[in-house]
Design a protein around this motif. Structure first.
Motif, PDB file in Angstrom:
ATOM      1  N   UNK A   1       0.831  -1.195   0.000  1.00 57.86           N
ATOM      2  CA  UNK A   1       0.000   0.000   0.000  1.00 57.86           C
ATOM      3  C   UNK A   1       0.869   1.249   0.000  1.00 57.86           C
TER       4      UNK A   1
ATOM      5  N   UNK B   1      -4.060   9.355   3.242  1.00 53.03           N
ATOM      6  CA  UNK B   1      -4.979   8.623   2.395  1.00 53.03           C
ATOM      7  C   UNK B   1      -4.211   7.442   1.801  1.00 53.03           C
ATOM      8  N   UNK B   2      -4.903   6.302   1.705  1.00 54.34           N
ATOM      9  CA  UNK B   2      -4.265   5.075   1.263  1.00 54.34           C
ATOM     10  C   UNK B   2      -4.705   4.692  -0.138  1.00 54.34           C
ATOM     11  N   UNK B   3      -3.771   4.125  -0.911  1.00 51.25           N
ATOM     12  CA  UNK B   3      -4.128   3.501  -2.157  1.00 51.25           C
ATOM     13  C   UNK B   3      -4.842   2.185  -1.899  1.00 51.25           C
ATOM     14  N   UNK B   4      -5.383   1.583  -2.961  1.00 51.92           N
ATOM     15  CA  UNK B   4      -6.161   0.354  -2.808  1.00 51.92           C
ATOM     16  C   UNK B   4      -5.290  -0.895  -2.790  1.00 51.92           C
TER      17      UNK B   4
END
Lengths: 110, 118
Positions: free
Chosen positions: A88, A99-102
């Motif tokens: 991630x 905020x995190x990526x998928x």
């Protein structure tokens, strides 16, 4: 919330190959973090990047903070079976929220 | 080293039940966070706290409540469980930095609580 586009979604590679994944956004981020998550566990920090253009290594892992501050990439060299997991990216927006990526799911064939 | 400890690890709830997910950290971190992770997705911030007595909403706070009476503990409460709250919940903590106001320090995560609501 902010959108982080992480690609690829998944990868199937042979042991010994190099791997590259990235995160992009239309917004500027102040810090980039890369985490690895093994099944049934929480994310573990791999690399932290704090300045635009910064290139940082951690063993076989190398990550860069994009010069535009809107992207980051992670490279893994000479992959091994224990590299299997989900990777991630996380970007700090407005100096106060990550905020995190998928995630990128990595599979390594011995 | 304990780090961030979450309990329980697994739980099944019926619709409408309530429960509290526990989180404690022993690193003396000021900042603590609750995230949820839905299948195939990244983590989304529910609530966070910059210190004892101070909490604030994240990206997806609806249906949840938090409190922070001590530096170590940051429980997450579900009052009326709904199927949409089926997820894996992660608690995290971070150091607030030399200037005591830096959110950019890496977050340390617990191993998660897997919650199913049927």
């Amino acid at each position: 919330g902010q959108q982080l586009n992480q690609s690829p979604q998944s990868m199937f590679i042979q042991e010994g190959e190099d791997v590259s994944m990235n995160c992009t956004s239309s917004s500027i981020f102040n810090t980039w973090l890369w985490y690895k998550q093994d099944p049934g566990e929480g994310p573990v920090l791999l690399i932290a990047l704090y300045k635009a253009g910064e290139l940082t290594s951690n063993g076989r892992l190398t990550a860069q903070f994009g010069i535009t501050r809107k992207d980051s990439f992670l490279n893994i060299s000479a992959s091994i079976p224990s590299d299997v997991g989900i990777y991630f990216c996380a970007g700090l927006y407005n100096f106060n929220k990550f905020y995190f990526g998928s995630g990128t799911k990595l599979n390594v064939k011995p | 080293n304990a780090g961030v400890t979450q309990t329980p690890k697994f739980r099944i709830l019926k619709i409408g039940q309530s429960m509290t997910l526990q989180c404690t950290q022993d690193m003396n971190h000021n900042y603590m966070y609750w995230y949820r992770q839905d299948p195939g997705m990244g983590l989304k911030l529910i609530y966070y706290s910059v210190g004892a007595g101070i909490t604030d909403k994240g990206e997806v706070p609806n249906g949840y409540n938090v409190s922070r009476s001590t530096t170590e503990d940051f429980p997450l409460r579900l009052e009326l469980a709904a199927p949409s709250q089926t997820s894996v919940y992660f608690c995290a903590s971070s150091y607030s930095g030399v200037k005591q106001d830096s959110f950019n320090q890496p977050q340390h995560f617990g191993d998660g609580t897997r919650l199913s609501i049927l």
